[in-house]
Write an enzyme that holds these catalytic residues in place. Sequence first.
Site, short mmCIF file in Angstrom:
data_model
loop_
_atom_site.label_atom_id
_atom_site.label_comp_id
_atom_site.label_asym_id
_atom_site.label_seq_id
_atom_site.Cartn_x
_atom_site.Cartn_y
_atom_site.Cartn_z
N GLY A 11 0.79 -1.26 -0.14
CA GLY A 11 0.01 0.00 0.04
C GLY A 11 0.87 1.00 0.01
O GLY A 11 1.99 0.79 -0.36
N ASN A 32 3.78 -8.35 -2.75
CA ASN A 32 2.34 -8.16 -2.14
C ASN A 32 1.60 -9.38 -2.38
O ASN A 32 1.63 -10.10 -3.48
CB ASN A 32 1.89 -7.09 -2.65
CG ASN A 32 0.62 -6.13 -2.10
OD1 ASN A 32 0.76 -5.83 -1.03
ND2 ASN A 32 -0.70 -6.59 -2.86
N TYR A 33 0.55 -9.61 -1.70
CA TYR A 33 -0.22 -10.70 -1.36
C TYR A 33 -1.09 -10.68 -3.02
O TYR A 33 -1.36 -11.68 -3.76
CB TYR A 33 -1.27 -10.67 -0.35
CG TYR A 33 -2.42 -11.35 -0.58
CD1 TYR A 33 -2.41 -12.79 -0.38
CD2 TYR A 33 -3.90 -11.13 -0.47
CE1 TYR A 33 -3.22 -13.83 -0.24
CE2 TYR A 33 -4.81 -11.90 -0.50
CZ TYR A 33 -4.64 -13.12 -0.45
OH TYR A 33 -5.78 -13.88 -0.57
N ALA A 75 -3.11 -3.98 10.36
CA ALA A 75 -3.00 -4.33 11.44
C ALA A 75 -4.03 -5.41 11.63
O ALA A 75 -5.30 -5.41 10.93
CB ALA A 75 -3.03 -3.37 12.48
N SER A 127 5.80 6.44 12.75
CA SER A 127 4.77 7.45 12.38
C SER A 127 5.55 8.64 11.43
O SER A 127 6.65 8.64 11.36
CB SER A 127 4.73 8.24 13.84
OG SER A 127 4.00 9.49 13.61
N GLY A 128 4.50 9.19 10.85
CA GLY A 128 4.99 10.09 9.80
C GLY A 128 4.07 10.22 8.56
O GLY A 128 4.42 10.95 7.71
N GLY A 129 2.88 9.34 8.50
CA GLY A 129 2.23 9.39 7.26
C GLY A 129 2.92 8.77 6.18
O GLY A 129 4.23 8.47 6.23
N HIS A 184 1.60 7.38 21.25
CA HIS A 184 1.84 8.47 20.59
C HIS A 184 0.58 9.04 19.82
O HIS A 184 0.26 10.23 19.72
CB HIS A 184 2.96 8.33 19.52
CG HIS A 184 3.11 9.07 18.19
ND1 HIS A 184 2.14 8.95 17.26
CD2 HIS A 184 4.01 10.23 18.19
CE1 HIS A 184 2.59 9.99 16.55
NE2 HIS A 184 3.65 10.62 16.92
N ASN A 185 -0.23 8.00 19.39
CA ASN A 185 -1.25 8.58 18.86
C ASN A 185 -2.44 8.97 19.53
O ASN A 185 -3.28 10.02 19.30
CB ASN A 185 -2.09 7.17 17.88
CG ASN A 185 -1.18 6.98 16.61
OD1 ASN A 185 -0.11 7.25 16.60
ND2 ASN A 185 -1.93 6.23 15.61
N GLU A 188 -1.39 12.35 19.92
CA GLU A 188 -1.89 12.96 18.58
C GLU A 188 -3.25 13.41 18.66
O GLU A 188 -3.69 14.73 18.57
CB GLU A 188 -1.63 12.19 17.76
CG GLU A 188 -2.09 12.32 16.09
CD GLU A 188 -1.50 11.36 15.15
OE1 GLU A 188 -0.60 10.83 15.13
OE2 GLU A 188 -2.74 10.81 14.65
C1 6PG Z 1 1.12 8.54 12.33
C2 6PG Z 1 -0.22 8.55 12.47
C3 6PG Z 1 -0.76 7.50 11.88
C4 6PG Z 1 -2.29 7.72 11.58
C5 6PG Z 1 -3.32 7.01 12.37
C6 6PG Z 1 -4.24 7.61 13.18
O1 6PG Z 1 1.67 8.49 13.41
O2 6PG Z 1 1.73 8.64 11.31
O3 6PG Z 1 -0.58 8.47 13.91
O4 6PG Z 1 -0.51 6.38 12.34
O5 6PG Z 1 -2.63 8.84 10.96
O6 6PG Z 1 -3.83 6.35 11.39
O7 6PG Z 1 -5.33 8.07 12.50
P1 6PG Z 1 -7.01 8.02 13.06
O8 6PG Z 1 -7.08 9.30 13.40
O9 6PG Z 1 -7.56 7.51 11.65
O10 6PG Z 1 -7.03 7.06 14.35
#
Ligand code: 6PG
Length: 467
Positions: A11, A32-33, A75, A127-129, A184-185, A188
């Site tokens: 992806g 990839n599958y 996940a 993390s970092g998109g 971390h999330n 966030e």
């Molecule tokens: C990151 C983000 C990433 C993501 C999550 C949270 O650290 O790169 O946290 O993991 O944007 O999917 O998104 P939700 O707001 O959809 O829960």
Amino acid sequence: MRNTIGVIGLGVMGSNIALNMASKGEQVAVYNYTRDLTDQLVQKTGGQTVKPYYELEDFVQSLEKPRKIFLMVTAGKPVDSVIDSLVPLLEEGDVIMDGGNSHYEDTERRYDSLKAKGIGYLGIGISGGEVGALKGPSIMPGGDRDVYEKAAPILTKIAAQVGGDPCCVYIGPKGAGHFVKMVHNGIEYADMQLIAEAYTFLREKLLLPIDEIADIFDTWNQGELKSYLIEITAEILRKKDERTGAPLIDVILDKTGQKGTGKWTSLQAVDNGIPSSIITESLFARYLSSLKDERTAAEKVLAGPETEERHLDQNVWIDRVRQALYMGKVCAYAQGFAQYKMTSDLNGWNLPLKDIALIFRGGCIIRAQFLNLISEAFDKQPDLSNLLVAPDFAEKLKEYQSGLRKVVCEGISSGISFPCLSTALSYYDSYRTGRSNANLLQAQRDYFGAHTYERTDMEGVFHTDWH
Ligand code: 6PG
């Protein structure tokens, strides 16, 4: 020449991680599958950078030993099913890394089962998109340290770099890496909600035009609030909708989505007696936002306060909002780091809090200048139980609390909801209250249930016949 690393799951995140690895000189095998995503990646790169495989066996055979395989699949069940297909093809000493947002308890289960087979397993928070994955994310690896050492040369190379240091550090055993990413999330979520509330005050209370608010965020981004989330908020506020010409934000439906990591953070906090109120309130704010139809109906039925229009000096209040936001953020990060500390103590993980703050400075979504201060606080006092009492923060909050109090009071008396700013203030006030009202709750429990209580002046457990 054999491939030095393999990536499974192509992806956007997986493709970008593979390209990042290739750009740092790795020979990357990709699989990839389904073949469509592999083909897309090959087309995009002209087949030059990464080496595609269409059979898992060929992919595994192409890797140098010990094999290092990086999973970037959804996940949950898909991770288990990839691991199940890989295991018969691997040898002792090979390493599987899961870079997805897996629940840390799933990671621990997978770690145990693979360890019994002699296969190393690292649960890696990333993390970092999309951009971070390509250009350098923040990387939080957990598992056995010797297994981490095998992957470290690659992981540190692909991570974001701040001041010459990689935003990647060994976090701790088993699921510790994914745990750190999960919290971390949670932070966030809280950070995003706090920013949204500061924006609401500027827009709905101070009635500032949206471009001016964008400028304010830009200015804040030059100072101690400097962070990725503040920076993108300014950009978001400036963006116009191509269809209507209106600010895009004004045509976006006010229902927040979520993928679950913030919820896991709150569940873990609740299960372990960790007061994570701001993070949890930010989750509830998302849930409440989803009740759009109910809110729209209630708007017509429920009254707000009768408010007198009063003049608010814009410059004074803009600075109060800045202080309120800064203090709200400090409280939210304090909760997240307290969750790290309490869980680390509980599990004997010995989480490197100072280094966690350092690796959050680059690549990740919550990257912010004040992480330097957080890191310094843990450097000076590694067993610090709460950031609020670190001398530098305590001093700052002494100065900023009045801004937060004024903003919350003004918001509440106008009937505007500030769930996270007000929770941050409650958290701060509760945390600094040496003698709380919990004595009354204890008395009530003892009254109706003979649950007993302790006394302030004597050791032991007491019960009173209240009737
Ligand atoms: C990151 C983000 C990433 C993501 C999550 C949270 O650290 O790169 O946290 O993991 O944007 O999917 O998104 P939700 O707001 O959809 O829960």
